[in-house]
Motif scaffolding. Structure first.
Motif, PDB file in Angstrom:
ATOM      1  N   ILE A  48       0.874  -1.166   0.000  1.00  0.00           N
ATOM      2  CA  ILE A  48       0.000   0.000   0.000  1.00  0.00           C
ATOM      3  C   ILE A  48       0.919   1.226   0.000  1.00  0.00           C
ATOM      4  O   ILE A  48       2.103   1.116   0.321  1.00  0.00           O
ATOM      5  CB  ILE A  48      -0.951   0.003   1.221  1.00  0.00           C
ATOM      6  N   ALA A  49       0.409   2.378  -0.380  1.00  0.00           N
ATOM      7  CA  ALA A  49       1.212   3.607  -0.381  1.00  0.00           C
ATOM      8  C   ALA A  49       0.321   4.799  -0.054  1.00  0.00           C
ATOM      9  O   ALA A  49      -0.910   4.709  -0.118  1.00  0.00           O
ATOM     10  CB  ALA A  49       1.887   3.816  -1.739  1.00  0.00           C
ATOM     11  N   ASP A  50       0.962   5.911   0.300  1.00  0.00           N
ATOM     12  CA  ASP A  50       0.258   7.188   0.478  1.00  0.00           C
ATOM     13  C   ASP A  50      -0.793   7.142   1.580  1.00  0.00           C
ATOM     14  O   ASP A  50      -1.932   7.579   1.389  1.00  0.00           O
ATOM     15  CB  ASP A  50      -0.390   7.619  -0.845  1.00  0.00           C
ATOM     16  N   THR A  51      -0.408   6.636   2.737  1.00  0.00           N
ATOM     17  CA  THR A  51      -1.348   6.600   3.854  1.00  0.00           C
ATOM     18  C   THR A  51      -1.600   7.994   4.436  1.00  0.00           C
ATOM     19  O   THR A  51      -2.642   8.234   5.034  1.00  0.00           O
ATOM     20  CB  THR A  51      -0.828   5.680   4.969  1.00  0.00           C
ATOM     21  N   HIS A  52      -0.649   8.909   4.288  1.00  0.00           N
ATOM     22  CA  HIS A  52      -0.831  10.315   4.687  1.00  0.00           C
ATOM     23  C   HIS A  52      -1.458  10.467   6.073  1.00  0.00           C
ATOM     24  O   HIS A  52      -2.437  11.200   6.252  1.00  0.00           O
ATOM     25  CB  HIS A  52      -1.683  11.046   3.653  1.00  0.00           C
ATOM     26  N   LEU A  53      -0.887   9.794   7.044  1.00  0.00           N
ATOM     27  CA  LEU A  53      -1.396   9.891   8.409  1.00  0.00           C
ATOM     28  C   LEU A  53      -1.070  11.261   8.996  1.00  0.00           C
ATOM     29  O   LEU A  53      -0.076  11.898   8.624  1.00  0.00           O
ATOM     30  CB  LEU A  53      -0.785   8.788   9.272  1.00  0.00           C
ATOM     31  N   SER A  54      -1.910  11.704   9.946  1.00  0.00           N
ATOM     32  CA  SER A  54      -1.692  13.051  10.503  1.00  0.00           C
ATOM     33  C   SER A  54      -2.183  13.150  11.938  1.00  0.00           C
ATOM     34  O   SER A  54      -2.768  14.163  12.329  1.00  0.00           O
ATOM     35  CB  SER A  54      -2.380  14.108   9.637  1.00  0.00           C
ATOM     36  N   PHE A  55      -1.932  12.106  12.737  1.00  0.00           N
ATOM     37  CA  PHE A  55      -2.347  12.160  14.140  1.00  0.00           C
ATOM     38  C   PHE A  55      -1.640  13.285  14.891  1.00  0.00           C
ATOM     39  O   PHE A  55      -2.211  13.866  15.807  1.00  0.00           O
ATOM     40  CB  PHE A  55      -2.043  10.824  14.830  1.00  0.00           C
ATOM     41  N   GLY A  56      -0.397  13.563  14.510  1.00  0.00           N
ATOM     42  CA  GLY A  56       0.370  14.575  15.216  1.00  0.00           C
ATOM     43  C   GLY A  56       0.367  15.933  14.548  1.00  0.00           C
ATOM     44  O   GLY A  56       1.041  16.861  15.009  1.00  0.00           O
ATOM     45  N   THR A  57      -0.369  16.084  13.468  1.00  0.00           N
ATOM     46  CA  THR A  57      -0.460  17.352  12.745  1.00  0.00           C
ATOM     47  C   THR A  57      -1.919  17.611  12.393  1.00  0.00           C
ATOM     48  O   THR A  57      -2.767  16.731  12.506  1.00  0.00           O
ATOM     49  CB  THR A  57       0.363  17.315  11.440  1.00  0.00           C
ATOM     50  N   ASN A  58      -2.196  18.790  11.928  1.00  0.00           N
ATOM     51  CA  ASN A  58      -3.572  19.141  11.559  1.00  0.00           C
ATOM     52  C   ASN A  58      -3.706  19.173  10.040  1.00  0.00           C
ATOM     53  O   ASN A  58      -3.973  20.215   9.446  1.00  0.00           O
ATOM     54  CB  ASN A  58      -3.963  20.485  12.168  1.00  0.00           C
ATOM     55  N   ASP A  74       2.717   9.544  17.000  1.00  0.00           N
ATOM     56  CA  ASP A  74       1.384   8.926  16.999  1.00  0.00           C
ATOM     57  C   ASP A  74       1.097   8.182  15.688  1.00  0.00           C
ATOM     58  O   ASP A  74       0.375   7.175  15.694  1.00  0.00           O
ATOM     59  CB  ASP A  74       0.307   9.974  17.244  1.00  0.00           C
ATOM     60  N   ASP A  75       1.643   8.677  14.579  1.00  0.00           N
ATOM     61  CA  ASP A  75       1.445   7.983  13.307  1.00  0.00           C
ATOM     62  C   ASP A  75       2.173   6.641  13.304  1.00  0.00           C
ATOM     63  O   ASP A  75       1.637   5.625  12.857  1.00  0.00           O
ATOM     64  CB  ASP A  75       1.942   8.850  12.148  1.00  0.00           C
TER      65      ASP A  75
END
Length: 227
Positions: A6-16, A63-64
């Motif tokens: 998989i690619a491009d999960t773009h997680l953002s738990f620690g950012t807005n 967090d990510d």
């Protein structure tokens, strides 16, 4: 003991910077988590081909990485163009070790042996101009890819890139030639999602099967590539 991509999960738990506002990305984190847990076991491996997180540093990344670490399976991670948190391998591995993210592995100038298959890869580059800057970046990325391929211990190699080495109207022959040199037959890539995915080529080119595995194009579900 299967291999997924998989690619491009773009997680953002620690950012807005959540992706939910983009068409088709609503509740994407929950969808990734639920689909992942339906498919992947602790004995499996998932390769995440770049653009892991919107974090800018390790504090924002924590967090990510915790989210990924808590998901089933071993995760092999390579760099994407938006992974600004990426650092030296030593610092990345120290961050992983200090936080007991024991299911995460960094793919950078190296390879991993998974079920008799060598997992290799690099960020890659989309060579779109003949400017000296682009030529230098491409040469560097080809070199990094070759370091990974040289490290392979098995005859069967599966390669992963973030940038697509082929699209419907372009070929990056420097990358393709490197893959051919090491007899790679399968290559998975990310980077193209949303409307840009219309440029993706899922086909055999120069004897190599290429396939896009960006998150939204897979319906936020890891793709089984070897069982």
């Amino acid at each position: 003991m299967s291999i997924y991509a998989i690619a491009d999960t773009h997680l953002s738990f620690g950012t807005n910077k959540p992706m939910d506002s983009f068409p088709g990305w609503n509740d994407y984190v929950s969808r990734i988590e639920n689909n992942w847990k339906k498919l992947v076991t602790d004995n499996d491996t998932v390769v995440i081909a770049g653009d892991i997180s919107w974090a800018m540093n390790f504090d924002e990344l924590y967090d990510d990485f915790k989210f990924l670490n808590d998901l089933p399976g071993t995760k092999i991670i390579l760099k994407g163009n938006h992974d600004y948190w990426w650092n030296t391998v030593t610092k990345l591995n120290t961050f992983i070790e200090n936080n007991s993210f024991d299911s995460l592995k960094i793919l950078n100038n190296n390879s991993y042996d998974v079920e008799g298959v060598s997992i290799c890869g690099s960020r890659g580059w989309m060579f779109e101009s003949e400017e000296e800057h682009d030529e230098l970046i491409l040469a560097r990325e080809v070199g990094r890819l070759k370091l990974s391929l040289t490290d392979a211990k098995n005859d069967e190699i599966i390669a992963f890139l973030h940038y697509p080495p082929v699209t419907v109207d372009t070929k990056c022959m420097q990358i393709i030639d490197a893959l051919k040199e090491y007899n790679v037959k399968k290559c998975y890539y990310g980077h193209l999602h949303g409307s840009a995915a219309r440029l993706a080529l899922n086909d055999n080119v120069e004897g190599i099967d290429f396939q896009l595995v960006s998150c939204d194009k897979l319906g936020f579900m890891p793709l089984l590539i070897k069982k």
